[in-house]
Motif scaffolding. Sequence first.
Motif, short mmCIF file in Angstrom:
data_model
loop_
_atom_site.label_atom_id
_atom_site.label_comp_id
_atom_site.label_asym_id
_atom_site.label_seq_id
_atom_site.Cartn_x
_atom_site.Cartn_y
_atom_site.Cartn_z
N HIS A 213 0.80 -1.22 0.00
CA HIS A 213 0.00 0.00 0.00
C HIS A 213 0.84 1.27 0.00
O HIS A 213 0.56 2.22 -0.74
CB HIS A 213 -0.93 0.02 1.22
CG HIS A 213 -2.01 -1.00 1.18
ND1 HIS A 213 -3.25 -0.76 0.63
CD2 HIS A 213 -2.04 -2.29 1.61
CE1 HIS A 213 -4.00 -1.84 0.72
NE2 HIS A 213 -3.29 -2.78 1.31
N ARG A 214 1.82 1.33 0.86
CA ARG A 214 2.55 2.57 1.12
C ARG A 214 3.18 3.19 -0.13
O ARG A 214 3.10 4.41 -0.32
CB ARG A 214 3.61 2.29 2.18
CG ARG A 214 4.32 3.52 2.71
CD ARG A 214 3.47 4.28 3.68
NE ARG A 214 4.26 5.32 4.34
CZ ARG A 214 3.75 6.29 5.08
NH1 ARG A 214 2.44 6.35 5.24
NH2 ARG A 214 4.51 7.19 5.65
N PRO A 215 3.81 2.39 -1.01
CA PRO A 215 4.39 3.02 -2.21
C PRO A 215 3.35 3.75 -3.07
O PRO A 215 3.68 4.75 -3.69
CB PRO A 215 4.99 1.82 -2.97
CG PRO A 215 5.28 0.81 -1.91
CD PRO A 215 4.15 0.96 -0.93
N LEU A 216 2.12 3.25 -3.08
CA LEU A 216 1.07 3.88 -3.89
C LEU A 216 0.41 5.04 -3.15
O LEU A 216 0.36 6.17 -3.66
CB LEU A 216 0.00 2.86 -4.28
CG LEU A 216 -1.23 3.42 -5.00
CD1 LEU A 216 -0.83 4.00 -6.36
CD2 LEU A 216 -2.29 2.35 -5.16
N THR A 217 -0.10 4.77 -1.95
CA THR A 217 -0.94 5.75 -1.26
C THR A 217 -0.16 6.89 -0.63
O THR A 217 -0.72 7.96 -0.38
CB THR A 217 -1.79 5.06 -0.18
OG1 THR A 217 -0.90 4.41 0.76
CG2 THR A 217 -2.71 4.02 -0.79
N TYR A 218 1.14 6.68 -0.37
CA TYR A 218 1.94 7.76 0.19
C TYR A 218 3.01 8.22 -0.79
O TYR A 218 3.01 9.37 -1.24
CB TYR A 218 2.58 7.35 1.51
CG TYR A 218 3.55 8.39 2.02
CD1 TYR A 218 3.10 9.65 2.42
CD2 TYR A 218 4.92 8.13 2.08
CE1 TYR A 218 3.98 10.62 2.87
CE2 TYR A 218 5.82 9.09 2.53
CZ TYR A 218 5.34 10.33 2.92
OH TYR A 218 6.22 11.30 3.35
N ARG A 219 3.91 7.34 -1.15
CA ARG A 219 5.05 7.80 -1.94
C ARG A 219 4.66 8.27 -3.34
O ARG A 219 5.16 9.28 -3.83
CB ARG A 219 6.13 6.72 -2.00
CG ARG A 219 6.90 6.66 -0.71
CD ARG A 219 8.22 5.95 -0.74
NE ARG A 219 9.06 6.49 0.32
CZ ARG A 219 8.91 6.20 1.62
NH1 ARG A 219 7.97 5.36 2.00
NH2 ARG A 219 9.69 6.75 2.52
N TYR A 279 13.32 7.74 -1.57
CA TYR A 279 13.45 6.78 -2.66
C TYR A 279 12.35 6.86 -3.71
O TYR A 279 12.48 6.32 -4.81
CB TYR A 279 13.62 5.35 -2.14
CG TYR A 279 12.41 4.67 -1.57
CD1 TYR A 279 11.56 3.92 -2.38
CD2 TYR A 279 12.14 4.70 -0.20
CE1 TYR A 279 10.47 3.25 -1.86
CE2 TYR A 279 11.05 4.03 0.33
CZ TYR A 279 10.22 3.31 -0.50
OH TYR A 279 9.13 2.63 0.02
N ALA A 280 11.26 7.59 -3.41
CA ALA A 280 10.25 7.83 -4.45
C ALA A 280 10.82 8.63 -5.61
O ALA A 280 10.23 8.68 -6.69
CB ALA A 280 9.06 8.57 -3.85
N VAL A 281 12.02 9.19 -5.41
CA VAL A 281 12.67 9.99 -6.43
C VAL A 281 12.99 9.18 -7.69
O VAL A 281 13.31 9.76 -8.74
CB VAL A 281 13.96 10.64 -5.85
CG1 VAL A 281 15.08 9.60 -5.74
CG2 VAL A 281 14.40 11.83 -6.69
#
Length: 296
Positions: A213-219, A279-281
């Motif tokens: 979830h976290r990579p999509l909903t936050y990052r 790291y979302a960069v």
Amino acid sequence: MTDISKVAVYGLGNMGFPLARRIAARFAVQVFDLNQDMLATAGTEFGAETITGPEALSQTPVVVLCLPSPKVSLAVLRQIAPHLPKDAVVVETSTVNPEDVIACRDVLAPFGIRVIDASLMAGVSQMEAGTASLLIGGEEAAIAVCKPVLDAIAEKQTVFGALGTGAAAKVINNAVAHAVMVVVAEAGSMATATGVSIDKLVGLLSDPQMGLHRPLTYRFAKRVVEGDYAGGMPLDAARKDSRLALDLAQTESIPLFAIQAAHSVYEMAARAGYAREDYAVIAKLWEDWHVPAVPK
């Protein structure tokens, strides 16, 4: 608003048949399929009229396609377009790419007929139960004309924008699901090899604050969309964790494909000078790589 006296459905396959049945609950339905048995069943089960020739569509304002390939959709439209009433709307529910919907538009436009894409997000059981959803793209006026038909197919609808965007959204969604399936299979193999409980791993990965979830909903939804990469978990730390996963898999003789490929992105981002940013960069790499298509 156009009076929808009847709706034509082309394609009575696994998804097309329950789709036609749902439409038939609200409208008179005409159907066509190469399978004569399915045509007969549609007539018996929900009173569908078999389309014996394209001239039968002269008073049909909405045509729904649920066909196996873009090539088949185009072949059908070339045959029926001259016979449809002006201002008719074609609803393409088949799984296609945006360029395929544009090709449909180009076939229909000389006859004053419009098309929208309304990609189906459902399995057969969801379609039958009425819990399917539609991802829609096209002109607002064209969507409005066939809105009662769309409502008959599925209550849950999302309009993504211009023609082709609904089709693109489905293809993207499916690409993510299929890629994640590979990652999950790899993760499950590593878990089994190292004695990690699969049930507990599923619980961990499905936690809203964890892996899936976290990579999509936050990052993505926050950092990438807003271009904010300050603070957070540095890309260099994510790269280190990724390398640990590769080492673990090698130790346990677990072949990796998706996770190995993903690690390469972190290496490229580090070389591009992004090591200390969140790291979302990594999304910046695609900004650099993407060359917009030349408008047709």
